[in-house]
Design an enzyme around this catalytic site. Sequence first.
Site, PDB file in Angstrom:
ATOM      1  N   SER A  11      -2.177   1.175   0.173  1.00  0.00           N
ATOM      2  CA  SER A  11      -2.542  -0.210   0.478  1.00  0.00           C
ATOM      3  C   SER A  11      -3.936  -0.270   1.108  1.00  0.00           C
ATOM      4  O   SER A  11      -4.906   0.172   0.488  1.00  0.00           O
ATOM      5  CB  SER A  11      -1.475  -0.837   1.391  1.00  0.00           C
ATOM      6  OG  SER A  11      -1.686  -2.219   1.557  1.00  0.00           O
ATOM      7  N   ASP A  50       3.692  -4.986  -8.286  1.00  0.00           N
ATOM      8  CA  ASP A  50       2.959  -4.960  -7.019  1.00  0.00           C
ATOM      9  C   ASP A  50       1.792  -5.944  -7.075  1.00  0.00           C
ATOM     10  O   ASP A  50       0.948  -5.874  -7.971  1.00  0.00           O
ATOM     11  CB  ASP A  50       2.457  -3.540  -6.769  1.00  0.00           C
ATOM     12  CG  ASP A  50       1.798  -3.372  -5.408  1.00  0.00           C
ATOM     13  OD1 ASP A  50       1.654  -4.380  -4.683  1.00  0.00           O
ATOM     14  OD2 ASP A  50       1.439  -2.239  -5.061  1.00  0.00           O
TER      15      ASP A  50
END
Length: 603
Positions: free
Chosen positions: A406, A458
Amino acid sequence: MPGLIACNRRWGIGSDDLLFPALFEIGIRMLWLCVVVGVFVKHQSHAGCNGSELLSIYLIGVLVCLTLVIAVNSVIIWFTTKGSVIEIANILAWIILVATLLGVFIVFDPLGAVKLESSGDSHLYVELPTIAALKAKQVWKYRMKLLCCCCAGLDENSQHAYSDIASLFASLFEDVDLVPSDIVVGLVLLHTKQFQKLQAASLTRDQPNTDITTGPCSSVITNTPTQEQEWMTIETACHFMKFARGSYGWPMFMYSNIGTGLCQLWTEINCCLCCRRRPDFVVDDNCCLCHAAALKNITGLKDSDLIYVSFHNRVYAVPFYVAVDHATSSIVVAIRGTLSLRDALTDLNAGCEFMFHLENCPSGSLCHRGIYRAAVFVRDKLEESNALNDALSLYQNYSLVITGHSLGAGTASVLAILLKEKYPGVHCFAFSPPGGLLSPDLAKQSEEFILSVILGDDFIPRLSIPAIEELKSDLLQCILECDQPKHKVLLCGLWNVVKGNMVVSSPGAGVPLLNSSFHGATLPYTHPVQGKRLGNLERHWSKCSSIPTLVPPGKLMYIQRTVTGYQWKWVEASFFDRITITPKLLSDHMPDTLHKVLQTFTQ
């Protein structure tokens, strides 16, 4: 629905948002009414006692007031259930706003006194005056300070972050007049529309040479890795994913091991360490070294393998650690992803930073501003502590690998670019990196030494300012296509989620809330119910073309679900240029989910 106009101000709530509060209040008032009637009837026999007349007058007055309140709420319900999401009903909202002080505080819009001019016939697009746009930035900055004052602080970096994020948010929302519930309705309808497109595309799944994705966009397969990129394997990615997971420390470990996490960490925790000497290589961990304990449990590293561990966390200052991985003969730098509001501020500062000072970057290279500053922080800390040089001098035949998940993936990618000139053999594994990270030329160049791994739906790799603008346009178009009231969309959406259905439709009747005849329509078009031609809204999208395009870093390995499990393939950055609204858009981003999926390829 556009914001409610009451007391000559615009409020952050639509008139159709008052349905459920009114229903709740009617229920409470009816219960109260029954209790008062019961008390009045039961004690009617004692009407001859002293003061009974005053009591009777009081009870009758309560009954009258309760009846009037129930009547007013019934009128409110009647008005709010009329019309579609974009139709405006002038109801007696000032009664609710004046009576409920807490509600006023929640829905108060500091820009409510500004007169908004609608663009064309649509009430959703507005033109904000220049002075009001400047005030909007100040309002967003105040909101950011109020939200993060206790955790992010008021230091110089935080102040700059507040200003940059305020400018970004003001720019994103300055041309629309929506309340929060409108956005929820739009997301529900957009999810339905995208799912219907996916169903239509699935009809060609059995055709040869056809590549179907989990989103509305089509896949573009790239060339296989070159000889210099043979290290880009899913097995190697699975190995280094555990280092990215370990950087999150004990909070993510406890989340992944609910009920058993504390028992697993107990042997590694150093209780009462505040009374003893702390390890020199650990910085800013708690008194029991819980973060370091979780790190060692996930990665299998020992104290002798840890060179430098920092859990120092501020705006643009992200936790990271340097470790020795003897299994792959690597020195690993792992950077933590988003786990605090400070990290969120780093994420949200999504402006562009020029990387003109790097000779190995293409001319005009751009980068995510917040992540660039986080990468510079890590680079400076590595130089200050000399941890990287010490490790590479001690293990001279080991290679340098940078990894993260991330926010950590984005920071690791930029850090690899910053260190590429000094360490030419550096490799980077970026797991679920942010979408708006690097300019296309720089991302293409980074394919030689950066591998990005992305799972399913995602949304973070798809998240960028142009993608948000596109999402906003799609969301507004879905609202305009809907000819049903807001409460019906929300209730039917909740009902279908409980039933497990993907398409939102009316219970029992099976009537779609989204008018299917308008799927794929381009604005301007004629509204199916009102029959009004909407204004030319494309000019509101023109600012998308002026926003620099930023894409995920490196070579992109995409993992998608199949009927039998998972499969992966190479894709281009254009594969992630749109945000898909699916139930797994958040769960597919979680590091433990991605790690488990990667492990299925190695079993």
